[in-house]
Write a protein that holds these residues in place. Structure first.
Motif, mmCIF file in Angstrom:
data_model
loop_
_atom_site.group_PDB
_atom_site.id
_atom_site.type_symbol
_atom_site.label_atom_id
_atom_site.label_comp_id
_atom_site.label_asym_id
_atom_site.label_seq_id
_atom_site.Cartn_x
_atom_site.Cartn_y
_atom_site.Cartn_z
ATOM 1 N N LEU A 1 0.878 -1.169 0.054
ATOM 2 C CA LEU A 1 0.045 0.060 -0.027
ATOM 3 C C LEU A 1 1.057 0.979 0.010
ATOM 4 C CD1 LEU A 1 -2.624 -1.021 2.598
ATOM 5 C CD2 LEU A 1 -2.883 -0.658 -0.095
ATOM 6 N N VAL A 2 1.786 1.206 0.697
ATOM 7 C CA VAL A 2 2.899 2.581 0.831
ATOM 8 C C VAL A 2 3.678 2.743 -0.515
ATOM 9 C CG1 VAL A 2 4.783 3.611 1.787
ATOM 10 C CG2 VAL A 2 3.112 2.177 3.413
ATOM 11 N N ALA A 3 4.055 1.407 -1.019
ATOM 12 C CA ALA A 3 4.659 1.804 -2.287
ATOM 13 C C ALA A 3 3.647 2.224 -3.355
ATOM 14 C CB ALA A 3 5.141 0.209 -2.712
ATOM 15 N N LEU A 4 2.430 1.400 -3.469
ATOM 16 C CA LEU A 4 1.382 2.011 -4.344
ATOM 17 C C LEU A 4 0.906 3.596 -4.275
ATOM 18 C CD1 LEU A 4 -0.493 1.172 -6.839
ATOM 19 C CD2 LEU A 4 -2.095 0.605 -4.668
ATOM 20 N N ALA A 5 1.026 4.023 -3.057
ATOM 21 C CA ALA A 5 0.549 5.488 -2.749
ATOM 22 C C ALA A 5 1.829 6.435 -3.256
ATOM 23 C CB ALA A 5 0.522 5.608 -1.010
ATOM 24 N N LEU A 6 2.908 5.827 -3.145
ATOM 25 C CA LEU A 6 4.265 6.550 -3.626
ATOM 26 C C LEU A 6 4.379 6.670 -5.053
ATOM 27 C CD1 LEU A 6 7.182 5.824 -1.300
ATOM 28 C CD2 LEU A 6 6.066 7.779 -1.236
ATOM 29 N N LEU A 7 3.827 5.420 -5.682
ATOM 30 C CA LEU A 7 3.709 5.538 -7.112
ATOM 31 C C LEU A 7 2.684 6.370 -7.699
ATOM 32 C CD1 LEU A 7 4.674 3.847 -9.683
ATOM 33 C CD2 LEU A 7 2.806 2.075 -9.408
ATOM 34 N N LEU A 8 1.475 6.206 -6.944
ATOM 35 C CA LEU A 8 0.524 7.437 -7.522
ATOM 36 C C LEU A 8 0.886 8.744 -7.115
ATOM 37 C CD1 LEU A 8 -2.756 5.240 -6.330
ATOM 38 C CD2 LEU A 8 -1.860 5.492 -8.759
ATOM 39 N N HIS A 9 1.425 9.126 -6.273
ATOM 40 C CA HIS A 9 1.952 10.378 -5.813
ATOM 41 C C HIS A 9 2.839 10.959 -6.808
ATOM 42 C CE1 HIS A 9 4.553 13.431 -3.940
ATOM 43 N NE2 HIS A 9 3.563 13.728 -3.088
ATOM 44 N N GLY A 10 3.568 10.203 -7.701
ATOM 45 C CA GLY A 10 4.866 10.778 -8.593
ATOM 46 C C GLY A 10 6.078 10.991 -7.791
ATOM 47 N N PRO A 11 7.025 11.490 -8.645
ATOM 48 C CA PRO A 11 8.229 11.640 -8.403
ATOM 49 C C PRO A 11 8.303 12.531 -6.931
ATOM 50 C CG PRO A 11 8.162 11.888 -10.730
ATOM 51 C CD PRO A 11 6.701 11.894 -10.264
ATOM 52 N N VAL A 12 9.462 12.473 -6.068
ATOM 53 C CA VAL A 12 9.356 13.374 -5.077
ATOM 54 C C VAL A 12 11.089 13.814 -5.320
ATOM 55 C CG1 VAL A 12 9.825 13.638 -2.351
ATOM 56 C CG2 VAL A 12 7.803 12.037 -3.465
ATOM 57 N N GLU A 13 10.947 15.124 -5.557
ATOM 58 C CA GLU A 13 12.413 15.876 -5.602
ATOM 59 C C GLU A 13 12.980 16.304 -4.429
ATOM 60 O OE1 GLU A 13 11.809 18.551 -8.596
ATOM 61 O OE2 GLU A 13 11.383 16.935 -10.471
ATOM 62 N N GLN A 14 14.268 16.379 -4.531
ATOM 63 C CA GLN A 14 14.911 17.037 -3.330
ATOM 64 C C GLN A 14 14.688 18.383 -3.312
ATOM 65 O OE1 GLN A 14 18.935 15.371 -2.560
ATOM 66 N NE2 GLN A 14 19.689 17.496 -3.148
ATOM 67 N N LEU A 15 14.777 18.862 -2.123
ATOM 68 C CA LEU A 15 14.272 20.577 -1.861
ATOM 69 C C LEU A 15 15.301 21.099 -2.593
ATOM 70 C CD1 LEU A 15 13.194 20.542 2.060
ATOM 71 C CD2 LEU A 15 11.709 20.526 -0.196
ATOM 72 N N ALA A 16 15.029 22.235 -3.204
ATOM 73 C CA ALA A 16 15.863 23.035 -3.915
ATOM 74 C C ALA A 16 17.276 23.781 -3.207
ATOM 75 C CB ALA A 16 15.531 24.423 -4.518
ATOM 76 N N HIS A 17 16.868 23.899 -1.909
ATOM 77 C CA HIS A 17 18.072 24.484 -0.854
ATOM 78 C C HIS A 17 18.575 23.509 -0.041
ATOM 79 C CE1 HIS A 17 17.117 28.463 -2.798
ATOM 80 N NE2 HIS A 17 15.928 28.010 -2.571
ATOM 81 N N TYR A 18 18.473 22.222 -0.588
ATOM 82 C CA TYR A 18 18.939 21.148 0.572
ATOM 83 C C TYR A 18 20.079 21.217 0.961
ATOM 84 C CZ TYR A 18 19.344 16.454 2.396
ATOM 85 O OH TYR A 18 19.759 15.460 3.286
ATOM 86 N N HIS A 19 21.121 21.649 0.407
ATOM 87 C CA HIS A 19 22.580 21.592 0.875
ATOM 88 C C HIS A 19 23.017 22.967 1.658
ATOM 89 C CE1 HIS A 19 23.081 18.309 -1.907
ATOM 90 N NE2 HIS A 19 22.819 19.096 -3.084
ATOM 91 N N GLU A 20 21.998 23.806 1.835
ATOM 92 C CA GLU A 20 22.184 25.149 2.578
ATOM 93 C C GLU A 20 21.925 24.756 4.069
ATOM 94 O OE1 GLU A 20 20.023 28.090 0.639
ATOM 95 O OE2 GLU A 20 20.891 27.805 -1.386
ATOM 96 N N PHE A 21 22.714 24.119 4.738
ATOM 97 C CA PHE A 21 22.570 23.883 6.092
ATOM 98 C C PHE A 21 22.779 25.239 6.896
ATOM 99 C CE2 PHE A 21 23.673 19.583 4.110
ATOM 100 C CZ PHE A 21 22.659 19.039 4.302
ATOM 101 N N ALA A 22 22.214 25.019 8.208
ATOM 102 C CA ALA A 22 22.632 26.147 9.122
ATOM 103 C C ALA A 22 23.701 26.268 9.781
ATOM 104 C CB ALA A 22 21.363 26.167 10.327
ATOM 105 N N ASP A 23 24.450 25.281 9.954
ATOM 106 C CA ASP A 23 25.683 25.047 10.745
ATOM 107 C C ASP A 23 26.769 25.858 9.602
ATOM 108 O OD1 ASP A 23 28.072 24.805 12.152
ATOM 109 O OD2 ASP A 23 28.246 22.842 11.221
ATOM 110 N N GLN A 24 27.267 26.903 10.017
ATOM 111 C CA GLN A 24 28.399 27.594 9.168
ATOM 112 C C GLN A 24 29.687 27.701 9.881
ATOM 113 O OE1 GLN A 24 28.024 28.280 5.846
ATOM 114 N NE2 GLN A 24 26.018 27.338 6.224
ATOM 115 N N SER A 25 29.712 26.986 11.049
ATOM 116 C CA SER A 25 30.867 26.927 11.787
ATOM 117 C C SER A 25 32.133 26.478 11.091
ATOM 118 C CB SER A 25 30.709 26.528 13.042
ATOM 119 O OG SER A 25 30.492 24.848 12.942
ATOM 120 N N GLU A 26 33.104 27.093 11.754
ATOM 121 C CA GLU A 26 34.600 26.540 11.013
ATOM 122 C C GLU A 26 35.403 26.178 12.460
ATOM 123 O OE1 GLU A 26 38.149 28.032 8.234
ATOM 124 O OE2 GLU A 26 36.292 28.812 7.956
ATOM 125 N N TRP A 27 36.452 25.290 12.291
ATOM 126 C CA TRP A 27 37.091 24.760 13.512
ATOM 127 C C TRP A 27 38.443 24.071 12.938
ATOM 128 C CZ3 TRP A 27 38.784 20.052 15.827
ATOM 129 C CH2 TRP A 27 39.401 20.181 16.863
#
Length: 269
Positions: free
Chosen positions: A18-44
């Motif tokens: 049922l879960v696989a069928l729901a995902l199939l019917l939902h259509g492609p799930v793309e990665q968020l456009a700003h996925y790589h922009e993490f909050a942590d900008q620290s440097e050590w």
């Protein structure tokens, strides 16, 4: 009794379909456009995104402990049909520590592949391990074949995302891991300690995913650590609970428990 047990045994398959069928019917799930922009900008010490990188030490520590426990069990002859899957699970944790650190040094899609691949392997090897340990009558050959098939599914899910941008197979693996493990343990009457430990681990992983989604908000509140860094720590803690519980789990006890279930099923029939 027999009919009720058979119906419960069908639940994991029904839910998976049922879960696989729901995902199939939902259509492609793309990665968020700003996925790589993490909050942590620290440097050590020259390490960019230092906290996101260094919190992966948790996975490495659990992998070291897991390797020690595996060796301990091997020497004691207390391995069982789930042993190969737990070996892969431990190796996957070590690979996650390396792959996630590599990714967070300079986040992009190319590096993300090496972050997601060991996570997929960890999920699928854990599925194989719990199924092997829980399912009555599971033999070593069948357990190993299921492990191989699940690892192929893990690899395929990440390659599919890399080639198409569609996250559905990868998300399916993570989602089914959270659902099927407690379900199998409930159906096949795993020990209370096993169910509590794995249930807590699953909840910790859900909490980890929530902190990931609240990455920036958590950093704004705590000022020291971001949500994604906390995700690493919670996920490592979840893995640590699983590894520690498996160490305490005796294969001889599993065999006795399986025999009781088989006798119960025969009596019910």
């Amino acid at each position: 009794m027999k009919t009720g047990l058979h119906l419960k045994a069908l639940l994991p398959t029904l839910i998976s379909v049922l879960v696989a069928l729901a995902l199939l019917l939902h259509g492609p799930v793309e990665q968020l456009a700003h996925y790589h922009e993490f909050a942590d900008q620290s440097e050590w010490s020259g390490i960019p995104h230092a906290i996101d990188v260094l919190t992966n030490i948790g996975f490495a520590l659990v992998a070291v402990l897991g390797s020690w426990f595996l060796l301990e069990k091997y020497r004691q002859g207390d391995t069982g049909v789930a042993f190969p899957a737990y070996c892969i699970f431990t190796l996957s944790l070590a690979a996650t520590a390396v792959g996630s650190s590599y990714y967070h040094l300079a986040p992009d899609d190319a590096r993300l592949f090496w972050d997601r691949l060991p996570i997929a392997f960890a999920c699928c090897s854990l599925l194989a391990a719990v199924r092997a340990a829980s399912l009555p009558g599971m033999d070593a050959r069948k357990a190993f074949m299921e492990l191989v098939l699940l690892l192929i599914a893990a690899l395929t899910s990440v390659i599919w995302w890399q080639q198409t941008g569609d996250l559905r197979p990868y998300l399916l693996i993570q989602g089914l891991t959270l659902v099927l493990i407690p379900l199998w343990q409930w159906i096949w009457k795993a020990g209370l300690a096993d169910r509590l430990t794995f249930g807590t681990a699953m909840l910790l992983y859900v909490a980890a995913k929530m902190t990931e989604m609240l990455d920036g908000q958590i950093l704004l509140q705590l000022h020291v650590i971001s949500g994604h860094s906390i995700k690493h720590l919670l996920a490592a803690l979840a893995a640590g609970l699983i590894v520690y519980r498996w160490r305490a789990h005796k294969e001889t006890q599993t065999k006795v428990h399986m025999q009781k279930i088989v006798v119960h099923r025969q009596t019910a029939s």
